[in-house]
Design an enzyme around this catalytic site. Structure first.
Site, PDB file in Angstrom:
ATOM      1  N   ASP A  63      40.858  44.601  46.353  1.00 26.27           N
ATOM      2  CA  ASP A  63      39.913  43.776  47.097  1.00 26.27           C
ATOM      3  C   ASP A  63      38.524  44.405  47.027  1.00 26.27           C
ATOM      4  O   ASP A  63      38.358  45.563  47.433  1.00 26.27           O
ATOM      5  CB  ASP A  63      40.365  43.677  48.552  1.00 26.27           C
ATOM      6  CG  ASP A  63      39.623  42.610  49.331  1.00 26.27           C
ATOM      7  OD1 ASP A  63      38.448  42.361  49.027  1.00 26.27           O
ATOM      8  OD2 ASP A  63      40.218  42.020  50.258  1.00 26.27           O
TER       9      ASP A  63
ATOM     10  N   PHE B 263      47.033  37.871  37.985  1.00 29.43           N
ATOM     11  CA  PHE B 263      45.653  37.425  38.174  1.00 29.43           C
ATOM     12  C   PHE B 263      45.031  37.064  36.829  1.00 29.43           C
ATOM     13  O   PHE B 263      44.398  36.014  36.682  1.00 29.43           O
ATOM     14  CB  PHE B 263      44.830  38.524  38.848  1.00 29.43           C
ATOM     15  CG  PHE B 263      43.380  38.163  39.062  1.00 29.43           C
ATOM     16  CD1 PHE B 263      42.968  37.552  40.234  1.00 29.43           C
ATOM     17  CD2 PHE B 263      42.427  38.438  38.093  1.00 29.43           C
ATOM     18  CE1 PHE B 263      41.636  37.214  40.437  1.00 29.43           C
ATOM     19  CE2 PHE B 263      41.097  38.110  38.278  1.00 29.43           C
ATOM     20  CZ  PHE B 263      40.699  37.490  39.455  1.00 29.43           C
ATOM     21  N   GLU B 264      45.213  37.920  35.837  1.00 30.96           N
ATOM     22  CA  GLU B 264      44.653  37.656  34.512  1.00 30.96           C
ATOM     23  C   GLU B 264      45.287  36.433  33.866  1.00 30.96           C
ATOM     24  O   GLU B 264      44.604  35.636  33.228  1.00 30.96           O
ATOM     25  CB  GLU B 264      44.849  38.884  33.616  1.00 30.96           C
ATOM     26  CG  GLU B 264      44.013  40.074  34.032  1.00 30.96           C
ATOM     27  CD  GLU B 264      44.409  41.323  33.284  1.00 30.96           C
ATOM     28  OE1 GLU B 264      43.788  41.620  32.250  1.00 30.96           O
ATOM     29  OE2 GLU B 264      45.358  42.007  33.736  1.00 30.96           O
TER      30      GLU B 264
END
Length: 214
Positions: free
Chosen positions: A117, A195-196
């Site tokens: 984050d 995420f990628e």
């Protein structure tokens, strides 16, 4: 939180340690925990475990330790890793900032920190970031000579501020790095995170750096 079904699943999972009383006594004793002297690989922030299970599969002769704070993600990571290897991994429910309570000096061979984050909305929130001066010193201390840290983020300012800290500390040796990981020679499609995978084909650039302890 009381209605979270994953709390009980995590508490009953043999591959997850979820309280400090279980985790902190293992500092300096991880070889005894795994019953071997294989190198330790650490991932801080396993997410849903898509990368974690892959390194478990690809490294049967290494011991994997994943850190995550959310119950659902912990259980998902454990379930995925179990499909491939049930003997060489453990997951810890704890914050990355506590690595000095969990590992002794020179205990970790490799560390992976992908998409933490960025805490970027306000200046005062940036104090919550994981990769800061004190944390990088702790990670350097627990890393073996010739050990590595791999870091990815899609947040340009976070990446640049981290790289600046590393340069100012003058401890880690900066290896390969790029502002656009997918278009670089070091890109590895096999080891991308969820995420990628989600943002492939968009204009989201992935920033990547490797740090080496000499």
């Amino acid at each position: 939180m009381k209605n979270n079904p994953y709390i009980q699943l995590v508490q009953n999972d043999n591959n997850i340690l979820n309280i400090p009383e279980e985790i902190y006594p293992l500092k300096g004793n991880w070889n005894a925990y795994f019953k071997n002297k294989n190198p330790l690989i650490l991932e801080i922030g396993t997410g849903m475990g898509n990368f974690f299970w892959k390194i478990a599969l690809e490294n049967p002769n290494k011991n994997l330790i994943g850190m995550e704070i959310r119950y659902k993600r912990l259980f998902q990571s454990a379930e995925k890793a179990r499909k491939w290897n049930n003997n060489n991994f453990v997951l810890l429910k704890d914050f990355g900032q506590n690595i000095d309570k969990i590992f002794s000096s020179w205990e970790i061979a490799e560390s992976y920190i992908f998409f933490p984050d960025p805490w970027s909305n306000k200046e005062r929130q940036r104090k919550h970031r994981l990769l800061q001066e004190d944390f990088l010193l702790k990670l350097y201390d627990i890393t073996q000579i010739w050990g590595k840290l791999f870091f990815k983020t899609d947040h340009r300012e976070y990446f640049e501020s981290t790289k600046k800290i590393v340069e100012e500390q003058n401890l880690w040796n900066i290896g390969a790095w790029t502002y656009n990981y997918e278009d670089s020679e070091i890109f590895d499609m096999k080891n991308i995170t969820e995420f990628e995978a989600l943002y492939r084909g968009t204009k989201t650039d992935i920033h990547y750096i490797e740090l080496l302890k000499l």
